[in-house]
Design a protein around this motif. Structure first.
Motif, mmCIF file in Angstrom:
data_model
loop_
_atom_site.group_PDB
_atom_site.id
_atom_site.type_symbol
_atom_site.label_atom_id
_atom_site.label_comp_id
_atom_site.label_asym_id
_atom_site.label_seq_id
_atom_site.Cartn_x
_atom_site.Cartn_y
_atom_site.Cartn_z
ATOM 1 N N ASN A 47 0.798 -1.072 0.018
ATOM 2 C CA ASN A 47 -0.119 0.125 -0.160
ATOM 3 C C ASN A 47 0.787 1.306 -0.016
ATOM 4 O O ASN A 47 1.798 1.262 0.655
ATOM 5 N N PRO A 48 0.560 2.225 -0.893
ATOM 6 C CA PRO A 48 1.530 3.550 -0.861
ATOM 7 C C PRO A 48 1.283 4.144 0.743
ATOM 8 O O PRO A 48 2.647 4.861 0.813
ATOM 9 N N ALA A 49 0.529 4.112 1.535
ATOM 10 C CA ALA A 49 0.419 4.788 2.836
ATOM 11 C C ALA A 49 1.513 3.954 3.759
ATOM 12 O O ALA A 49 2.062 4.519 4.468
ATOM 13 N N THR A 50 1.700 2.829 3.410
ATOM 14 C CA THR A 50 2.748 1.718 4.088
ATOM 15 C C THR A 50 4.193 2.359 3.805
ATOM 16 O O THR A 50 5.071 2.668 4.455
ATOM 17 N N ALA A 51 4.323 2.569 2.373
ATOM 18 C CA ALA A 51 5.500 3.162 1.906
ATOM 19 C C ALA A 51 5.794 4.624 2.335
ATOM 20 O O ALA A 51 7.017 4.851 2.967
ATOM 21 N N ALA A 52 4.750 5.613 2.567
ATOM 22 C CA ALA A 52 4.854 6.776 3.143
ATOM 23 C C ALA A 52 5.127 6.882 4.398
ATOM 24 O O ALA A 52 5.794 7.511 4.813
ATOM 25 N N LYS A 53 4.841 5.905 5.098
ATOM 26 C CA LYS A 53 5.018 5.682 6.617
ATOM 27 C C LYS A 53 6.424 5.479 6.770
ATOM 28 O O LYS A 53 6.984 6.022 7.491
ATOM 29 N N GLY A 54 7.007 4.459 5.856
ATOM 30 C CA GLY A 54 8.374 4.175 6.065
ATOM 31 C C GLY A 54 9.225 5.357 5.968
ATOM 32 O O GLY A 54 10.286 5.936 6.290
ATOM 33 N N VAL A 55 8.794 6.178 4.719
ATOM 34 C CA VAL A 55 9.678 7.518 4.343
ATOM 35 C C VAL A 55 9.547 8.575 5.291
ATOM 36 O O VAL A 55 10.507 9.164 5.647
ATOM 37 N N GLY A 56 8.258 8.566 5.776
ATOM 38 C CA GLY A 56 8.013 9.563 7.005
ATOM 39 C C GLY A 56 8.891 9.431 8.081
ATOM 40 O O GLY A 56 9.385 10.645 8.578
ATOM 41 N N LEU A 57 9.292 8.246 8.431
ATOM 42 C CA LEU A 57 10.149 7.934 9.719
ATOM 43 C C LEU A 57 11.522 8.612 9.518
ATOM 44 O O LEU A 57 12.027 9.173 10.159
ATOM 45 N N LEU A 58 11.818 8.549 8.209
ATOM 46 C CA LEU A 58 13.399 8.974 7.629
ATOM 47 C C LEU A 58 13.343 10.568 7.551
ATOM 48 O O LEU A 58 14.565 11.297 7.952
ATOM 49 N N VAL A 59 12.023 11.201 7.350
ATOM 50 C CA VAL A 59 11.864 12.523 7.295
ATOM 51 C C VAL A 59 12.025 13.171 8.656
ATOM 52 O O VAL A 59 12.560 14.021 8.993
ATOM 53 N N ASP A 60 11.403 12.544 9.572
ATOM 54 C CA ASP A 60 11.360 12.620 11.133
ATOM 55 C C ASP A 60 12.751 12.604 11.521
ATOM 56 O O ASP A 60 13.047 13.456 12.404
ATOM 57 N N GLU A 61 13.602 11.688 11.079
ATOM 58 C CA GLU A 61 14.824 11.864 11.548
ATOM 59 C C GLU A 61 15.866 12.716 10.793
ATOM 60 O O GLU A 61 16.874 12.817 11.316
ATOM 61 N N GLY A 62 15.378 13.459 9.999
ATOM 62 C CA GLY A 62 16.317 14.319 9.343
ATOM 63 C C GLY A 62 17.284 13.481 8.028
ATOM 64 O O GLY A 62 18.084 14.343 7.701
ATOM 65 N N ILE A 63 16.874 12.541 7.882
ATOM 66 C CA ILE A 63 17.453 11.634 6.970
ATOM 67 C C ILE A 63 17.205 12.078 5.432
ATOM 68 O O ILE A 63 18.016 12.148 4.533
#
Length: 121
Positions: A47-63
């Motif tokens: 699901n694109p929402a699942t992929a977005a959640k994974g990417v969002g984690l990296l955004v939150d960490e500043g990666i």
């Protein structure tokens, strides 16, 4: 990103770890665009929402950071942030239990260092 997803941990965590690994290996460089959530969803049949959640984690960490209307990009210093995070996880998950077991067996620091030195890394 040629790795396969497993059932051992959440898919979104695996997606974020795969992106991190690609950054560590130099496959994704600073200021380089990462695959979109739709591309990740199609590649892994998720699901694109699942992929977005994974990417969002990296955004939150500043990666990763978002360029509005363009996509997600690798932040400056991302590799170093990942190294710090993974080294801390390695210490917690492997070194701490190793030291606890060594202590319970009466292995001294010197003996432990000799054991480690005898192994090729």
């Amino acid at each position: 990103m040629n790795e396969r997803l497993t059932e051992q941990k959440s898919i979104y965590l695996q997606i974020s770890e795969m992106i991190e690994t690609d950054i560590l290996r130099g496959i994704l460089l600073e200021e380089e665009q990462v695959p979109s959530t739709n591309e990740l969803a199609k590649l892994y049949t998720i699901n694109p929402a699942t992929a977005a959640k994974g990417v969002g984690l990296l955004v939150d960490e500043g990666i990763l950071y978002k360029r509005r209307g363009i996509g997600m990009f690798v932040s400056k210093g991302a590799r170093e942030k990942i190294l710090v995070k993974r080294k801390a996880a390695f210490a917690e998950n492997h070194v701490v239990p190793l030291l606890a077991e060594a202590k319970s067996l009466g292995i001294s620091k010197e003996e432990l260092l000799i054991m480690i030195g005898e192994r090729n890394i």
